[in-house]
Design an enzyme around this catalytic site. Structure first.
Site, PDB file in Angstrom:
ATOM      1  N   HIS A   1       0.757  -1.225  -0.097  1.00 33.05           N
ATOM      2  CA  HIS A   1       0.054  -0.015   0.142  1.00 33.05           C
ATOM      3  C   HIS A   1       0.794   1.266   0.056  1.00 33.05           C
ATOM      4  O   HIS A   1       0.466   2.188  -0.666  1.00 33.05           O
ATOM      5  CB  HIS A   1      -1.107  -0.070   1.309  1.00 33.05           C
ATOM      6  CG  HIS A   1      -1.777  -1.186   1.199  1.00 33.05           C
ATOM      7  ND1 HIS A   1      -2.419  -1.509   2.315  1.00 33.05           N
ATOM      8  CD2 HIS A   1      -2.157  -2.212   0.180  1.00 33.05           C
ATOM      9  CE1 HIS A   1      -3.286  -2.520   2.204  1.00 33.05           C
ATOM     10  NE2 HIS A   1      -3.122  -3.013   0.870  1.00 33.05           N
TER      11      HIS A   1
ATOM     12  N   HIS B   1      -9.405  -2.337  -4.906  1.00 31.20           N
ATOM     13  CA  HIS B   1      -8.144  -2.654  -4.027  1.00 31.20           C
ATOM     14  C   HIS B   1      -7.456  -3.495  -4.503  1.00 31.20           C
ATOM     15  O   HIS B   1      -6.079  -3.575  -4.355  1.00 31.20           O
ATOM     16  CB  HIS B   1      -8.671  -3.282  -2.675  1.00 31.20           C
ATOM     17  CG  HIS B   1      -7.675  -3.357  -1.573  1.00 31.20           C
ATOM     18  ND1 HIS B   1      -7.116  -2.483  -1.032  1.00 31.20           N
ATOM     19  CD2 HIS B   1      -6.863  -4.690  -1.243  1.00 31.20           C
ATOM     20  CE1 HIS B   1      -5.899  -2.965  -0.146  1.00 31.20           C
ATOM     21  NE2 HIS B   1      -5.853  -4.170  -0.524  1.00 31.20           N
TER      22      HIS B   1
ATOM     23  N   ASP C   1      -3.250  -3.123  -5.116  1.00 33.02           N
ATOM     24  CA  ASP C   1      -2.155  -3.927  -4.817  1.00 33.02           C
ATOM     25  C   ASP C   1      -1.274  -4.174  -6.167  1.00 33.02           C
ATOM     26  O   ASP C   1       0.068  -4.122  -6.017  1.00 33.02           O
ATOM     27  CB  ASP C   1      -2.626  -5.383  -4.464  1.00 33.02           C
ATOM     28  CG  ASP C   1      -3.098  -5.513  -2.898  1.00 33.02           C
ATOM     29  OD1 ASP C   1      -2.845  -4.422  -2.171  1.00 33.02           O
ATOM     30  OD2 ASP C   1      -4.086  -6.359  -2.602  1.00 33.02           O
TER      31      ASP C   1
ATOM     32  N   HIS D   1      -0.896 -11.387  -4.978  1.00 31.79           N
ATOM     33  CA  HIS D   1       0.544 -10.920  -4.710  1.00 31.79           C
ATOM     34  C   HIS D   1       1.413 -11.880  -5.451  1.00 31.79           C
ATOM     35  O   HIS D   1       2.562 -11.342  -6.021  1.00 31.79           O
ATOM     36  CB  HIS D   1       0.823 -10.926  -3.162  1.00 31.79           C
ATOM     37  CG  HIS D   1       0.091  -9.847  -2.472  1.00 31.79           C
ATOM     38  ND1 HIS D   1       0.129  -8.596  -2.673  1.00 31.79           N
ATOM     39  CD2 HIS D   1      -0.710  -9.808  -1.334  1.00 31.79           C
ATOM     40  CE1 HIS D   1      -0.477  -7.860  -1.997  1.00 31.79           C
ATOM     41  NE2 HIS D   1      -1.081  -8.576  -1.139  1.00 31.79           N
TER      42      HIS D   1
END
Length: 466
Positions: free
Chosen positions: A79, A261, A265, A288
Site C-alpha cells: 500500500h 483494492h 495491490d 501478490h
C-alpha cells in the site's frame, strides 16, 4: 518533453499496527537523491540495514508481499509503494521501526494524504521508465490467475476478480494514469477478507493486527447470532451486525471497492520493478504471487536492457585518461596484483578502464596451464580496483586515502577470459556516498561480450595518511 524525477519536499511519519504482527510500528518517509528509488531501512536492527524495494528481493508469503535481503525482512509494504507510485514519487527513503508497515485502515489513503500534505520536489534527472516492448505474462498452475503486460504508450490497467460468493462474484476495475484520479478513486479502497478465511488466518498466526476498522469482512454464508457474538468478542467490539453481506455496517466507498483494492495491490507490487511503467496490464484474478512474479520478469527485462545500454563505447587504442603510471599513483597495488592498465573515463558516477590479458600473466603458470583461463576471482579484483579509481575520484587528496571493499554480491561469470583478450570494465555508482561508504555495480566486457557482472560492490573510503 521529458518528465523529471520527484522526491518528497519534506519528511512525514505514520504510526499504526502491523496487519500480521499486531505490533505498533512507525514508518518515516524521507526525501532521497536522484536515481535512489524506494528503499526501506530497518531502524530497529543493528546497523540499520537497508532493503531496496525491488522484485529481486521478494519472498512470497501468505496474504502479503515480503522483501528479504541478507536475512532482513520487511513485509506488507504494497500500500505504501502504491501510494508513492500513484503520487508520482520516484525517490524515497523509508525508515521503519519494525518489520511490517502499519496497516492503518487497510488502504493507501493515509499515505497519500501525507504525501500530498508535504508536497514533492522536482529533481534534475529524467524519470526512468520501463517501456514494454513485447508481451509478458504470468499464469498460475491452475490457470485461475493470469496477469499480462502488453505494449502501450501510457500506464493502463484492466482488472477483473471473480469469487465463488453470492456477494462477490465478478467485479471490474480500471486505471489510466492520464484519466484516473489515483488519490480519490484508488487509494481509499480497503483490503477485504471473506468470513470463512478469518479463523484459518488466525490459526496460521496471521492478521494479529486485523480488526473491523482495517478490512472489509465479506459474509458469504448464513451466520448465527451466536457466531456474531463470538466474532464481536474476538475483535474487541461491543457489537457486530451484518448488512448486505458486510460485517459491522461498513459502507463501501464504491460498489466495486474490492476490485479497486486489488488494482491498488497491482500498482504497489508492480512498482517493485523499480521503474515507472509504460504498458497495459490485464489482470485476471490477480494476487501478490502473480503480481510480484510479473514484476520479477520486468526486472530481468530491465537488467537486460541496462546491460545493452551499459556496454562501453570506448576505443582501447586511443590515448587514455590515465595510463598505468597514473593508475599506480592512485592505487596502492603493485605487480603482479596491479590489474588495471588504463582508465578512459571518470565522472562522479562512472569509471571505465581496461586490463590487457597476456600469456605472461603469472597466474597462467598454475591456473589451467594447458588451457589458460583467467581466474574469475582476479576478474572481480580487477573490477574492484577500477572501482577504487571511481571512489578515490570523490576526494580532494586521493593519495591520502585507500579503498577497502566490505561486500561483493551478485557475481555472475558469463564467458571465460583467455590470453589476448582486452577486458574493459565499467563501474557505475548506484547510491550516494554516505559515511564513507559507496555502492557500485560492475561490468566486464571483452569486445561486445559481457563476461562478468557484479550486482553490488560496497566499499569504504578510509584515510590512511595525514
Amino acid at each position: 518533453m521529458s518528465v523529471k524525477q520527484r522526491t518528497l519536499k519534506s519528511e512525514f511519519s505514520l504510526n499504526g499496527k502491523g496487519l500480521h504482527t499486531g505490533k505498533q510500528v512507525t514508518a518515516t518517509f524521507k526525501p532521497a537523491e536522484e536515481n535512489f528509488g524506494y528503499r526501506i531501512r530497518r531502524m530497529d536492527l543493528e546497523g540499520s540495514p537497508e532493503i531496496p524495494a525491488l522484485a529481486e528481493y521478494v519472498k512470497l508469503m501468505d496474504r502479503a508481499s515480503c522483501l528479504e535481503k541478507d536475512g532482513v525482512c520487511v513485509f506488507t509494504m504494497e500500500h505504501a509503494m502504491a501510494a508513492l507510485y500513484g503520487c508520482g514519487i520516484d525517490n524515497c527513503l523509508i525508515e521503519l521501526s519494525g518489520e511490517e508497515f502499519p496497516i492503518l485502515d487497510g488502504s493507501a489513503k493515509y499515505y497519500v494524504k501525507e504525501i500530498e500534505k508535504v508536497g514533492f520536489e522536482e529533481q534534475k534527472a529524467d524519470r526512468r521508465y520501463f517501456t514494454v516492448k513485447e508481451q509478458m505474462e504470468f499464469c498460475s498452475e491452475d490457470g485461475q490467475t493470469k496477469i499480462t503486460l502488453l505494449p502501450d504508450t501510457d500506464y493502463n490497467i484492466n482488472l477483473v476478480v471473480a469469487y465463488d460468493s453470492p456477494y462477490l462474484q465478478m467485479q471490474y476495475a480500471t486505471y489510466s494514469e492520464k484519466v484516473t484520479d489515483f488519490a480519490k478513486e484508488i487509494a481509499p479502497c480497503r483490503t477485504f477478507v471473506f468470513l470463512r478465511e478469518l479463523e484459518m488466518l488466525l490459526q496460521h498466526n496471521l492478521i494479529k493486527g486485523g480488526d473491523l476498522d482495517n478490512a472489509i469482512v465479506i459474509v458469504d454464508r448464513e451466520i448465527s447470532q451466536e457466531e456474531v457474538n463470538r466474532l464481536a468478542k474476538l475483535f474487541n467490539h461491543d457489537s457486530i451486525e451484518v448488512k448486505q453481506g458486510i460485517l459491522n455496517n461498513l459502507d463501501l466507498y464504491f460498489d466495486n471497492e474490492p476490485a479497486r483494492h486489488k488494482l491498488l495491490d497491482v500498482i504497489g507490487d508492480l512498482s517493485l520493478c523499480g521503474r515507472f511503467i509504460k504498458g497495459r496490464v490485464i489482470a485476471e484474478r490477480p494476487g501478490h504471487k502473480a503480481n510480484t512474479s510479473l514484476a520479477k520478469k520486468m526486472c530481468k527485462a530491465i537488467t537486460q536492457a541496462e546491460r545493452e545500454d551499459v556496454r562501453p563505447d570506448v576505443d582501447t587504442t586511443a590515448e587514455p585518461l590515465m595510463d598505468v603510471n597514473k593508475v599506480r599513483a592512485l592505487l596502492p597495488h603493485r605487480p603482479p596484483f596491479l590489474l588495471v592498465d588504463k582508465i578512459y573515463e571518470v565522472t562522479d558516477d562512472i569509471v571505465i578502464g581496461c586490463k590487457n590479458v597476456t600469456m605472461n600473466e603469472p597466474f597462467f603458470v598454475g591456473h589451467f596451464p594447458e588451457e589458460p583461463v583467467m581466474p574469475g576471482v582476479l576478474i572481480v579484483e580487477a573490477m574492484a580496483q577500477c572501482g577504487g579509481i571511481l571512489v578515490l575520484n570523490q576526494v580532494e587528496d586521493p593519495e591520502n586515502y585507500s579503498t577497502y571493499f566490505v561486500k561483493i554480491d551478485g557475481i555472475k561469470f558469463r564467458h571465460k577470459v583467455v590470453p589476448g583478450d582486452t577486458l574493459v570494465f565499467k563501474l557505475v555508482k548506484i547510491a550516494p556516498i554516505r559515511r564513507g561508504i559507496v555502492t557500485m555495480r560492475g561490468y566486464a566486457f571483452v569486445g561486445k561480450t559481457l563476461v562478468c557482472e557484479v550486482g553490488e560492490f560496497m566499499a569504504q573510503v578510509a584515510k590512511t595518511k595525514k
